[in-house]
Structures are given as structure tokens and as C-alpha cells.
Design an enzyme around this catalytic site. Sequence first.
Site, PDB file in Angstrom:
ATOM      1  N   THR A 117       0.815  -1.213   0.000  1.00  0.00           N
ATOM      2  CA  THR A 117       0.000   0.000   0.000  1.00  0.00           C
ATOM      3  C   THR A 117       0.847   1.262   0.000  1.00  0.00           C
ATOM      4  OG1 THR A 117      -1.582   1.288   1.336  1.00  0.00           O
ATOM      5  CG2 THR A 117      -0.092  -0.152   2.525  1.00  0.00           C
ATOM      6  N   TYR A 144      -1.799   0.303  10.109  1.00  0.00           N
ATOM      7  CA  TYR A 144      -2.017  -0.357   8.822  1.00  0.00           C
ATOM      8  C   TYR A 144      -0.787  -0.216   7.928  1.00  0.00           C
ATOM      9  CZ  TYR A 144      -3.631  -0.946   4.024  1.00  0.00           C
ATOM     10  OH  TYR A 144      -3.739  -1.331   2.702  1.00  0.00           O
TER      11      TYR A 144
END
Length: 327
Positions: A117, A144
Site C-alpha cells: 500500500t 495499517y
Amino acid sequence: MSVLVTGGAGYIGSHMVYALLDAGERVVVLDNLSTGLRELVAPDAQFVEGDVADRKLVEQLLTTWNVREVFHFAGSVVVPESIENPLLYYRNNTAASRALIETCVDGGVQRFIFSSTAAIYGQPSAAASDPLGEDAEKRPVNPYGRSKLMTEWMLDDVSRASDLRYAALRYFNVAGADPRGRTGQSTPRATHLIKRASQAALGKVPYLGIYGTDYPTPDGTGIRDYIHVSDIVDVHALALAHLRDGGRSITLNCGYGHGFSVREVVASVERVARRPVPVRELPRREGDPPSVVSDPRRLKEQLRWSPRYDDLDQIVRNALCWESRLG
């Protein structure tokens, strides 16, 4: 041989499964259905319900189906949730990935493609208009992003100590749905902007929240690089071909290289849906940068990738079509 797809009942993973089957591959899907949906899995794929951290189960799958290649999509992806429950993310993303990687190395897996990501970059230090290259500073601001970056580090270290080669693909903002209508984003509480705007246009949620209208951008709202899910899947297929041809491990940003503001996305949804999107302007969320746009030059050069769906209205059209079919 078979290809193992973890998280193949989820949003991007289910698209990957269809693409692999379309290409004539034999596919095994492993998903614990904590967020994925069984009905999203292509009928011709072999489905197994279970967790990637279950080493005994994964060992059995690798042996039974003669798996030498793994696409790893399984994990938790909601940024606010990661802040509220960080240990969940370090378990589901980092610890589970560590277990899977170790099992793959022991089981003779040769190629590993990881769903990473752009959140690993955190707050970009460059000017808001500058696209992010792969060598930009990594300063994730939430669990995250940190959990994904830690997995990238593990893959890099393991590849130096074993025969495993990998591709780490850093997604920017994935959106849209399968143009053929076979699968799409189906998590009701998903926080993706285009999905939420589509839900607001269809009356499934009362309004779309716009978090921050005073950013140093042309219209005051945040700018993001939105990439069609089918183009992301194409990148994965090219990465697999690269590794199969003997290519070295690679890390690539996945985006179009240009962005759209929140207001521009809302205008696109209104244009395609032919109805207004109710919005509510809200304060900024902590950690949201003004602009996050990919520099895709390395992706295009190394994989000779060319996007097929680089059109905001097309992305929105596919997302709306899929959302209208969901109960």
C-alpha cells in the site's frame, strides 16, 4: 501447478481469481471469510476456508495442489480501525504474513506477489503536487501502513536468504469493479471514497462525509490517485510473468500518476448517476495528507504496463453498476 490466492473472496483478490482463471491457470483460494464473501469466489476456483497463519493447513494446500506461486491479498485494510485496534493489524497483517512466508519458503514456493500500500509513505514530505516514487521516504502514520511495510521488509530479507522471489505492489486508491459485473467491492462498511459516494447517490447511506475542505489544493479537498481494480489485476499478472521469466524481485507503485480531488470524484458520481450526492463537510482526519499521487514510471518501464481504464467516469460507472446490484 496451481496458483494460491489468499484473500480471494475479498475485493481485489476476487478480481485476481477471475483474471487467473481467464488466463487458463488452476487457482486455489484461501480465505477465512472474516470480511470476504464466499459468493465472490469464481465458481471454477477451488475454495478453502481457513487462515493464512494456519501453517498445517497451508502446508497441506501447497502439497496437495502443487503450489509454486502465491498471491497474498489476505489482511485487514481499514485505517481508522488500525488506529483503534493496532494489535489486530499486527496479527492479521504482519504476524500472519510472517507465518505464510515461512510456510511458503519451507514448501518450495518460488514466486510471491504481495498486496502492499501507498500508506507506507505516510505524510509525503515533498510538495503536494509531486508524485511519489518508490524511493520516497517511508514514514507510515498508522498501524495499517506500518504492518504492510514490515511485511515488505520481511520479504526483502527472506529473498536474500532463500530462493523465493517476490513482487511488492504498493496500491494507491483502488476503485471500480469488474466491467463484466462478476465481482466488486461488497463490504458494507468499506471506507473507499468512490464506493461511499456511490452509496450516497443510491440512497444507501444518508450522506457522504468530506473530511477537510481547507487543504492547499485547488478546491480545498484532498487529492488521491484512483486506479481501476482491473488495471491493478493486470499489474499482478505482469508481475507474475516477470518472475516466471526469471526476473528479480521488484517493488512497484501502482497508480496512474495523476489525481482527483474529493469534489471532483463527487462531481463524477453525480454526472454518471444523474442525481445529486448528499454531502456533509467535516473536519480533517488526523494523518490525511493533502495529496497522494503515484509516480508510475518504474511500473511502466519494468513491466511494460499500460492502463486500460484510466478514466474517472469509467471507474465510477463500474462501481455504481456493481453497487446498484448489491442488496
